[in-house]
Design a protein around this motif. Sequence first.
Motif, mmCIF file in Angstrom:
data_model
loop_
_atom_site.group_PDB
_atom_site.id
_atom_site.type_symbol
_atom_site.label_atom_id
_atom_site.label_comp_id
_atom_site.label_asym_id
_atom_site.label_seq_id
_atom_site.Cartn_x
_atom_site.Cartn_y
_atom_site.Cartn_z
ATOM 1 N N ASP A 14 0.858 -1.286 0.119
ATOM 2 C CA ASP A 14 0.113 -0.017 -0.111
ATOM 3 C C ASP A 14 0.851 1.352 -0.026
ATOM 4 O O ASP A 14 0.383 2.333 0.032
ATOM 5 N N GLY A 15 2.154 1.155 -0.035
ATOM 6 C CA GLY A 15 3.066 2.309 -0.271
ATOM 7 C C GLY A 15 3.477 2.803 1.193
ATOM 8 O O GLY A 15 4.454 3.635 1.173
ATOM 9 N N ASN A 16 2.917 2.130 2.215
ATOM 10 C CA ASN A 16 3.345 2.678 3.321
ATOM 11 C C ASN A 16 4.602 1.723 4.173
ATOM 12 O O ASN A 16 4.935 0.786 3.639
ATOM 13 N N THR A 17 5.270 2.369 5.271
ATOM 14 C CA THR A 17 6.478 1.653 5.740
ATOM 15 C C THR A 17 5.885 1.244 7.060
ATOM 16 O O THR A 17 5.480 1.736 8.069
ATOM 17 N N TYR A 18 5.998 -0.263 7.396
ATOM 18 C CA TYR A 18 5.511 -0.762 8.498
ATOM 19 C C TYR A 18 6.585 -1.465 9.497
ATOM 20 O O TYR A 18 7.845 -1.854 8.750
ATOM 21 N N VAL A 19 6.507 -1.888 10.783
ATOM 22 C CA VAL A 19 7.329 -2.668 11.546
ATOM 23 C C VAL A 19 6.378 -3.753 12.149
ATOM 24 O O VAL A 19 5.385 -3.582 12.826
ATOM 25 N N LYS A 20 6.649 -5.112 11.571
ATOM 26 C CA LYS A 20 6.032 -6.258 11.923
ATOM 27 C C LYS A 20 6.815 -7.591 12.072
ATOM 28 O O LYS A 20 7.846 -7.404 12.004
ATOM 29 N N ARG A 21 6.251 -8.429 12.644
ATOM 30 C CA ARG A 21 7.154 -9.663 13.072
ATOM 31 C C ARG A 21 6.810 -10.690 11.841
ATOM 32 O O ARG A 21 5.735 -10.738 11.430
ATOM 33 N N VAL A 22 7.956 -11.342 11.605
ATOM 34 C CA VAL A 22 8.049 -12.308 10.465
ATOM 35 C C VAL A 22 7.252 -13.628 11.055
ATOM 36 O O VAL A 22 7.842 -14.189 12.097
ATOM 37 N N ILE A 23 6.242 -14.087 10.534
ATOM 38 C CA ILE A 23 5.576 -15.212 11.043
ATOM 39 C C ILE A 23 5.834 -16.527 9.960
ATOM 40 O O ILE A 23 6.284 -17.665 10.509
ATOM 41 N N GLY A 24 5.782 -16.214 8.842
ATOM 42 C CA GLY A 24 5.891 -17.301 7.885
ATOM 43 C C GLY A 24 6.864 -17.015 6.725
ATOM 44 O O GLY A 24 7.028 -15.683 6.244
ATOM 45 N N LEU A 25 7.590 -17.976 6.499
ATOM 46 C CA LEU A 25 8.632 -17.973 5.419
ATOM 47 C C LEU A 25 8.420 -18.425 3.998
ATOM 48 O O LEU A 25 7.252 -19.221 3.929
ATOM 49 N N PRO A 26 9.061 -18.146 3.068
ATOM 50 C CA PRO A 26 8.588 -18.883 1.749
ATOM 51 C C PRO A 26 8.507 -20.475 1.962
ATOM 52 O O PRO A 26 9.179 -21.238 2.682
ATOM 53 N N GLY A 27 7.654 -21.104 1.379
ATOM 54 C CA GLY A 27 7.289 -22.361 1.547
ATOM 55 C C GLY A 27 6.322 -22.839 2.739
ATOM 56 O O GLY A 27 6.140 -23.884 2.686
ATOM 57 N N ASP A 28 6.143 -21.920 3.564
ATOM 58 C CA ASP A 28 5.156 -22.254 4.890
ATOM 59 C C ASP A 28 3.915 -21.948 4.513
ATOM 60 O O ASP A 28 3.310 -21.441 3.666
ATOM 61 N N ARG A 29 3.106 -22.870 5.092
ATOM 62 C CA ARG A 29 1.581 -22.768 5.374
ATOM 63 C C ARG A 29 1.203 -22.409 6.772
ATOM 64 O O ARG A 29 1.661 -23.045 7.791
ATOM 65 N N ILE A 30 0.769 -21.312 7.001
ATOM 66 C CA ILE A 30 0.499 -20.817 8.343
ATOM 67 C C ILE A 30 -1.091 -20.738 8.375
ATOM 68 O O ILE A 30 -1.881 -20.384 7.836
ATOM 69 N N SER A 31 -1.363 -21.361 9.754
ATOM 70 C CA SER A 31 -2.718 -21.224 10.075
ATOM 71 C C SER A 31 -2.944 -20.939 11.586
ATOM 72 O O SER A 31 -1.985 -21.087 12.519
ATOM 73 N N LEU A 51 -4.690 -16.240 1.184
ATOM 74 C CA LEU A 51 -3.875 -15.626 0.119
ATOM 75 C C LEU A 51 -4.261 -16.273 -1.337
ATOM 76 O O LEU A 51 -3.804 -15.828 -2.174
ATOM 77 N N GLY A 52 -4.864 -17.499 -1.235
ATOM 78 C CA GLY A 52 -5.360 -18.067 -2.402
ATOM 79 C C GLY A 52 -4.278 -19.265 -2.828
ATOM 80 O O GLY A 52 -4.429 -19.678 -4.093
ATOM 81 N N VAL A 53 -3.382 -19.272 -2.276
ATOM 82 C CA VAL A 53 -2.306 -20.150 -2.501
ATOM 83 C C VAL A 53 -1.778 -21.310 -1.259
ATOM 84 O O VAL A 53 -2.077 -20.830 -0.063
ATOM 85 N N LYS A 54 -1.391 -22.310 -1.560
ATOM 86 C CA LYS A 54 -1.383 -23.269 -0.428
ATOM 87 C C LYS A 54 -0.152 -22.990 0.417
ATOM 88 O O LYS A 54 -0.106 -23.176 1.777
ATOM 89 N N THR A 55 1.028 -22.292 -0.175
ATOM 90 C CA THR A 55 1.976 -22.138 0.709
ATOM 91 C C THR A 55 2.752 -20.649 0.431
ATOM 92 O O THR A 55 2.290 -20.268 -0.740
ATOM 93 N N ILE A 56 3.340 -19.980 1.189
ATOM 94 C CA ILE A 56 3.910 -18.680 0.851
ATOM 95 C C ILE A 56 4.878 -18.763 -0.309
ATOM 96 O O ILE A 56 5.909 -19.528 -0.273
ATOM 97 N N PRO A 57 4.816 -18.008 -1.280
ATOM 98 C CA PRO A 57 5.590 -17.965 -2.470
ATOM 99 C C PRO A 57 7.053 -17.731 -2.097
ATOM 100 O O PRO A 57 7.535 -17.095 -1.307
ATOM 101 N N LYS A 58 7.745 -18.181 -2.935
ATOM 102 C CA LYS A 58 9.265 -17.866 -3.064
ATOM 103 C C LYS A 58 9.568 -16.496 -2.845
ATOM 104 O O LYS A 58 8.750 -15.659 -3.451
ATOM 105 N N ASP A 59 10.627 -15.913 -2.055
ATOM 106 C CA ASP A 59 10.934 -14.496 -1.893
ATOM 107 C C ASP A 59 9.727 -13.665 -1.173
ATOM 108 O O ASP A 59 9.785 -12.405 -1.467
ATOM 109 N N GLN A 60 8.692 -14.334 -0.728
ATOM 110 C CA GLN A 60 7.767 -13.771 0.011
ATOM 111 C C GLN A 60 7.669 -14.080 1.570
ATOM 112 O O GLN A 60 8.067 -15.166 1.871
ATOM 113 N N TYR A 61 7.140 -13.184 2.240
ATOM 114 C CA TYR A 61 6.995 -13.534 3.928
ATOM 115 C C TYR A 61 5.680 -12.996 4.372
ATOM 116 O O TYR A 61 5.008 -11.956 3.681
#
Length: 167
Positions: free
Chosen positions: A57-74, A114-124
């Motif tokens: 959305d163009g903003n700068t955020y501070v957040k915690r990484v929960i999911g890495l590429p290839g992970d399925r989070i629930s 997200l509409g995908v089974k796992t978090i895509p490559k190079d995504q968090y």
Amino acid sequence: MFVLCTVVIFIMQAFIFVPLEVTGNSMSPTLKEHDFVVVENISRVKRFDIIVFHAPDGNTYVKRVIGLPGDRISYKKDSLYINNQLIDEPFLKDIKKKKNEYVLTADFDTSELLGVKTIPKDQYFVMGDNRRVSKDSRSFGTISSYSIIGKARLVYYPIQDMKIIKH
């Protein structure tokens, strides 16, 4: 000598250690509004690191990484599951003790969200610690590794709140 020191300081501030003011309450109580943090951008991002990034959305955020590429989070019944394994979130223990009268994190699954089974490559997949008020990957999706500015490493102001940021 003065010129050399100035150049070294400039390089470190511009490329390695970036100062930043926290705005908003989405990382409370870990980080509070108007905390000033040092952001480091040379180490690899790992699960539960607190990162600073440019969101879609163009903003700068501070957040915690929960999911890495290839992970399925629930989340089920306020508990984190990564690839169907229950994962402890020690940074939320105090919050959950204080607020045990309601669910901190509503149920969801990344495949539905997200509409995908796992978090895509190079995504968090990132979330704020104050889950009920955080605008994060649940609303704007995953973030690209290219949008990450760095990891928040140290609160240096206000002085009484100075601390090394651990996950």
